[in-house]
Design an enzyme around this catalytic site. Structure first.
Site, PDB file in Angstrom:
ATOM      1  N   ARG A  48       0.818  -1.220   0.000  1.00  0.00           N
ATOM      2  CA  ARG A  48       0.000   0.000   0.000  1.00  0.00           C
ATOM      3  C   ARG A  48       0.844   1.259   0.000  1.00  0.00           C
ATOM      4  O   ARG A  48       0.430   2.288  -0.537  1.00  0.00           O
ATOM      5  CB  ARG A  48      -0.931  -0.007   1.204  1.00  0.00           C
ATOM      6  N   LYS A 209     -18.925 -15.955   1.918  1.00  0.00           N
ATOM      7  CA  LYS A 209     -20.366 -15.730   2.052  1.00  0.00           C
ATOM      8  C   LYS A 209     -20.974 -14.937   0.911  1.00  0.00           C
ATOM      9  O   LYS A 209     -20.411 -13.973   0.417  1.00  0.00           O
ATOM     10  CB  LYS A 209     -20.644 -15.007   3.377  1.00  0.00           C
ATOM     11  N   GLY A 362      -8.883  -8.471  -0.649  1.00  0.00           N
ATOM     12  CA  GLY A 362      -7.594  -8.723  -0.004  1.00  0.00           C
ATOM     13  C   GLY A 362      -7.129 -10.158  -0.159  1.00  0.00           C
ATOM     14  O   GLY A 362      -5.979 -10.419  -0.527  1.00  0.00           O
ATOM     15  N   GLY A 385     -13.308  -3.379   0.359  1.00  0.00           N
ATOM     16  CA  GLY A 385     -14.688  -2.920   0.492  1.00  0.00           C
ATOM     17  C   GLY A 385     -15.042  -1.839  -0.512  1.00  0.00           C
ATOM     18  O   GLY A 385     -16.150  -1.825  -1.065  1.00  0.00           O
TER      19      GLY A 385
HETATM   20  P1  ADP Z   1     -11.648 -11.302  -0.509  1.00  0.00           P
HETATM   21  O1  ADP Z   1     -10.840 -10.899   0.719  1.00  0.00           O
HETATM   22  O2  ADP Z   1     -10.769 -11.564  -1.674  1.00  0.00           O
HETATM   23  O3  ADP Z   1     -12.767 -10.337  -0.795  1.00  0.00           O
HETATM   24  P2  ADP Z   1     -13.350 -13.037   1.014  1.00  0.00           P
HETATM   25  O4  ADP Z   1     -12.821 -12.422   2.279  1.00  0.00           O
HETATM   26  O5  ADP Z   1     -14.732 -12.694   0.599  1.00  0.00           O
HETATM   27  O6  ADP Z   1     -12.338 -12.712  -0.195  1.00  0.00           O
HETATM   28  O7  ADP Z   1     -13.274 -14.616   1.088  1.00  0.00           O
HETATM   29  C1  ADP Z   1     -12.107 -15.278   1.498  1.00  0.00           C
HETATM   30  C2  ADP Z   1     -12.406 -16.337   2.500  1.00  0.00           C
HETATM   31  O8  ADP Z   1     -13.366 -17.254   2.024  1.00  0.00           O
HETATM   32  C3  ADP Z   1     -11.178 -17.130   2.841  1.00  0.00           C
HETATM   33  O9  ADP Z   1     -10.874 -16.963   4.200  1.00  0.00           O
HETATM   34  C4  ADP Z   1     -11.578 -18.564   2.533  1.00  0.00           C
HETATM   35  O10 ADP Z   1     -11.079 -19.474   3.477  1.00  0.00           O
HETATM   36  C5  ADP Z   1     -13.084 -18.512   2.580  1.00  0.00           C
HETATM   37  N1  ADP Z   1     -13.694 -19.616   1.820  1.00  0.00           N
HETATM   38  C6  ADP Z   1     -13.584 -19.863   0.513  1.00  0.00           C
HETATM   39  N2  ADP Z   1     -14.225 -20.995   0.173  1.00  0.00           N
HETATM   40  C7  ADP Z   1     -14.775 -21.483   1.304  1.00  0.00           C
HETATM   41  C8  ADP Z   1     -15.562 -22.648   1.618  1.00  0.00           C
HETATM   42  N3  ADP Z   1     -15.896 -23.526   0.684  1.00  0.00           N
HETATM   43  N4  ADP Z   1     -15.946 -22.819   2.899  1.00  0.00           N
HETATM   44  C9  ADP Z   1     -15.590 -21.925   3.840  1.00  0.00           C
HETATM   45  N5  ADP Z   1     -14.859 -20.813   3.615  1.00  0.00           N
HETATM   46  C10 ADP Z   1     -14.450 -20.596   2.364  1.00  0.00           C
HETATM   47 MG    MG Z   2     -11.246 -11.146   2.817  1.00  0.00          MG
END
Ligand code: ADP
Ligand code: MG
Length: 405
Positions: A48, A209, A362, A385
């Site tokens: 960053r 989620k 992230g 976000g």
């Molecule tokens: P980003 O930070 O890229 O926006 P998210 O924070 O939305 O991504 O999602 C990342 C998280 O989702 C990780 O911690 C990962 O472990 C979790 N994850 C991905 N697939 C699954 C799954 N099938 N069951 C539970 N958690 C999951």
């Molecule tokens: Mg995340």
């Protein structure tokens, strides 16, 4: 840049940038996002800080008096030594190859004196702005104090632009406000996804989620040709199609919504791909039993922790035909050995696609870096976000207050 139909509007209007103002000899307050991970008094990841260098260097070279302001962590309006910005000032000094003066507060007499001592081309870093509760309340008096330090305001903190705080929104009322280069690039790249994406436009969504990403799914459904869904999020869609899925993460209260989104995709002729196979295990743990199974055959006491190889292949093919790709959210629990393959396969496919590719989030950016393909992605967004809210079509308050170009 003009929006396509039904986009968040204000955010997509071209903004004035540091190029459009005369900065020589002027005091320039730059909101940066130096919210970096620290480890024992050192900056553990300086991505960053590096992302803000083009703006800082530009201002230094043109003889501005640069005053940087940032938040770090969540000190909740109180001084907390572990959230001080001294390690950031040291790292920034190393990267710039020049002295960076650091103050112990972001407003008040000490700061005013330090600003008064600045010469053209000097760089000053203010202390964590979130040590003051007024920051997150966007308190007018506090914003006025910050603004009184400078003649011009530059916002280069795209990652904080979805927050209406004193240092991202309030100050812009008292100073001419323009975008920095990082802000400009983020708006241009993400803006292209909404305004004028070259088809086929394929979006890949994953992560834990569905509830975090409903707005993005809804807004992208009107723009993409295909939506590929993996990660924990896919489970809720699979449940909507009537599958059992054992102990897999399912958001029970979002199943109806998932069903509605499936119907909407079909109405719009958007191809919505869900996993057909998965890597499942009895627990979310590294040294566990692990099996590749069709999603229709997840054992009752097991859970889905990654997409399976057939799904990864099908997703890779879809991504490689795209001219525009957006990806947010890992395909599985990629941080754990044994469940990273689906995410790696998608990372490679996005890199190989030759499409204009934008990756946000992230965890997803971290996965792309781990897969060693970061240099073949068009744009890695620094705003988690903020990039999601932008793609929901919402106006970001920190962008809305910047002057139009
Ligand atoms: P980003 O930070 O890229 O926006 P998210 O924070 O939305 O991504 O999602 C990342 C998280 O989702 C990780 O911690 C990962 O472990 C979790 N994850 C991905 N697939 C699954 C799954 N099938 N069951 C539970 N958690 C999951
Ligand atoms: Mg995340």
């Amino acid at each position: 840049m003009r929006p396509g139909s039904g986009t968040g509007s204000e955010t997509q209007v071209a903004k004035k940038t540091v190029r459009d103002v005369d900065v020589r000899g002027r005091r320039v307050l730059v909101r940066v996002d130096f919210n970096v991970p620290l480890d024992q008094g050192r900056v553990a990841d300086d991505t960053r800080i590096r992302a803000a260098l083009p703006t800082i260097r530009y201002l230094v070279e043109r003889g501005a008096r640069v005053i940087l302001v940032s938040h770090l962590g969540r000190p909740k309006g109180k001084v907390e030594d572990r959230y001080r910005l001294d390690p950031v000032a040291r790292r920034l000094g190393e990267l710039l190859g020049r002295e960076v003066v650091k103050t112990d507060d972001c407003v008040g007499p000490e700061v005013e004196a330090a600003v008064a001592r600045l010469r053209d081309g000097d760089v000053l870093l203010l202390e964590n702005v979130r040590f003051h509760p007024e920051e997150e309340k966007n308190d007018e008096g506090f914003a006025r104090k910050l603004a009184s330090l400078a003649d011009i305001y530059v916002n280069d903190a795209f990652g904080a632009a979805h927050r209406a705080h004193a240092s991202t929104v309030g100050v812009a009322e008292f100073l001419p406000a323009v975008a920095g280069f990082l802000m400009e690039k983020e708006l241009a790249m993400l803006g292209r996804l909404l305004a004028d994406p070259e088809p086929p436009f394929v979006a890949v969504l994953g992560g834990a989620k569905i509830s975090d990403k409903i707005g993005v799914i809804e807004n992208l459904l009107g723009r993409v040709q295909a939506l590929l869904v993996g990660g924990g999020m896919a489970n809720t869609f699979l449940r909507a199609r009537g599958l059992a899925l054992g102990k897999s993460l399912v958001e029970v209260d979002k199943v109806d919504l998932a069903r509605e989104l499936l119907a909407r995709a079909q109405e719009r002729g958007v191809e919505l791909l869900l996993p057909e196979d998965a890597v499942a295990a009895p627990a979310e743990a590294p040294a566990t039993d692990r099996r590749e199974v069709p999603v229709t055959e997840v054992p009752e006491e097991w859970m889905i922790l990654d997409i399976g190889p057939a799904t990864a292949d099908r997703f890779a093919v879809a991504v490689k035909t795209a001219r525009t790709v957006f990806w947010n959210g890992p395909m599985g629990v990629f941080e754990m050995a044994g469940f990273e393959r689906g995410t790696e396969a998608v990372a490679r496919a996005v890199a190989d696609s030759g499409a204009l590719s934008v990756v946000g989030g992230g965890d997803t950016v971290a996965a792309v870096e781990r897969a060693g393909v970061a240099d073949r992605i068009t744009h890695l967004s620094t705003g988690g976000g903020a990039s999601l809210e932008f793609l929901e079509g919402r106006d970001l308050p920190g962008v809305a207050v910047l002057q139009e170009g």
